[in-house]
Design an enzyme around this catalytic site. Sequence first.
Site, short mmCIF file in Angstrom:
data_model
loop_
_atom_site.label_atom_id
_atom_site.label_comp_id
_atom_site.label_asym_id
_atom_site.label_seq_id
_atom_site.Cartn_x
_atom_site.Cartn_y
_atom_site.Cartn_z
N SER A 49 0.83 -1.26 0.03
CA SER A 49 0.08 0.00 -0.06
C SER A 49 0.81 1.26 -0.05
O SER A 49 0.24 2.36 -0.42
CB SER A 49 -0.72 -0.05 1.23
OG SER A 49 -0.18 -0.12 2.51
N ASP A 349 -3.64 8.42 7.57
CA ASP A 349 -4.70 7.52 8.32
C ASP A 349 -4.36 6.65 9.08
O ASP A 349 -5.17 5.61 9.61
CB ASP A 349 -5.55 6.62 7.21
CG ASP A 349 -4.24 5.87 6.29
OD1 ASP A 349 -3.40 5.68 6.81
OD2 ASP A 349 -4.82 5.08 5.46
N HIS A 352 -0.50 5.10 6.91
CA HIS A 352 0.28 5.56 5.71
C HIS A 352 0.49 6.95 5.91
O HIS A 352 -0.11 7.57 6.98
CB HIS A 352 -0.64 5.44 4.58
CG HIS A 352 -1.17 4.01 4.34
ND1 HIS A 352 -2.31 3.44 4.70
CD2 HIS A 352 -0.71 2.93 3.90
CE1 HIS A 352 -2.49 2.23 4.57
NE2 HIS A 352 -1.58 1.71 3.92
#
Length: 377
Positions: A49, A349, A352
């Site tokens: 991610s 978040d 990240h």
Amino acid sequence: MAMALHFLIIIIAMSLLVLQADSQELLLKLEKPRLQKCGIDKIYQFGDSLSDTGNCLKESYCGAQTKTGRLPYGMNFYQNATGRCSDGMLMIDFIAMECGLPLLNPWEDENADFSHGANFAVSGATALSVESLEENNIAMSFTNSTLSVQLDWMSYHFKSICSPDCSKYLEKSLFILGEIGGDDSYYGLKQSKTIDELRRMTPEIVHTIINSVRTIIDFGATRIIVPGNFPAGCFPIILSFYMTNPSTAYDEYHCVKEWNNVLISYNNHLQQAIHELKREYPNISIIYGDYYNAYLWLQQNAVALGFEKNTLQKACCGLGGNYNYKEGMKCGDPRVPVCADPSTYISWDGGHLTQKAYNWITQWLINDIVPQLNCHV
């Protein structure tokens, strides 16, 4: 005369405003892209991610779980939620810009242009295969597009455009293999694996990554970056997890020592393996991407770089506890608020980073990497 004087006053006022701007940030805007001198014409990105620019959204199972396909994700990316786990651009986006290249398209976008490279990274991806994770009694919970699957995509791509010899096609390409491997350990942590059990997985993860580098070299890659892990013990997601353990020791930056020590050990193993691989391939540029120290630099200089001191370990998009992070109330949920200015936060978040944080980390990394890339100028 009065009009001319008025115009001069405006010019002087504007000049003063420019001088008051953050000098380093101004230099970044004015400076010619530093990687452009390396003549890189294509980039191939693998990972999870931290690098995914939309692949997860294209997968039925992964896409159904992620919230990155809707705002506030992408709120600073032309108000467009593309699957990037941030409010805006990621490190791979800034690297592409520094090379003077278009942003990489996700591989699973069938109609995309891949003439300047491709992004194979998928949110939640692991270095180990699903089978290897199961042997370690860890269940894959997000995507099956592990590193081996991403390499299969790459193989299919190259065999369709440059087979049987891709060396000429790839002679000016840059490969970035990771960051990947962090989710392997994190899944284990969430599934009640002990720290010792997670440490014992490290050699297998590193071995998998090094074999993947060999696969890339066999196709003709000559410039490869292999990043290590961030000090995730500084992230809200890990800090919140460890809140239940009052005996946990924190370092001077209030990061979880135990978790960061696991990552330091992993990074050391990876660096040693890269060192050995470089002796095996003396004509190939294989570079360790020092994400760990890049993040520490950012954290140590955060206030001077425009981040607010009281937000350094809080999520911009989140809710709950000391770190604005709660498992059941994640960013993307309509009930979860977003901070007024993401550029004052490091964490987006909880797991990240914000676009601004990624930008600064990329600048640090480029300074570290350019001398090792053998750029002939």
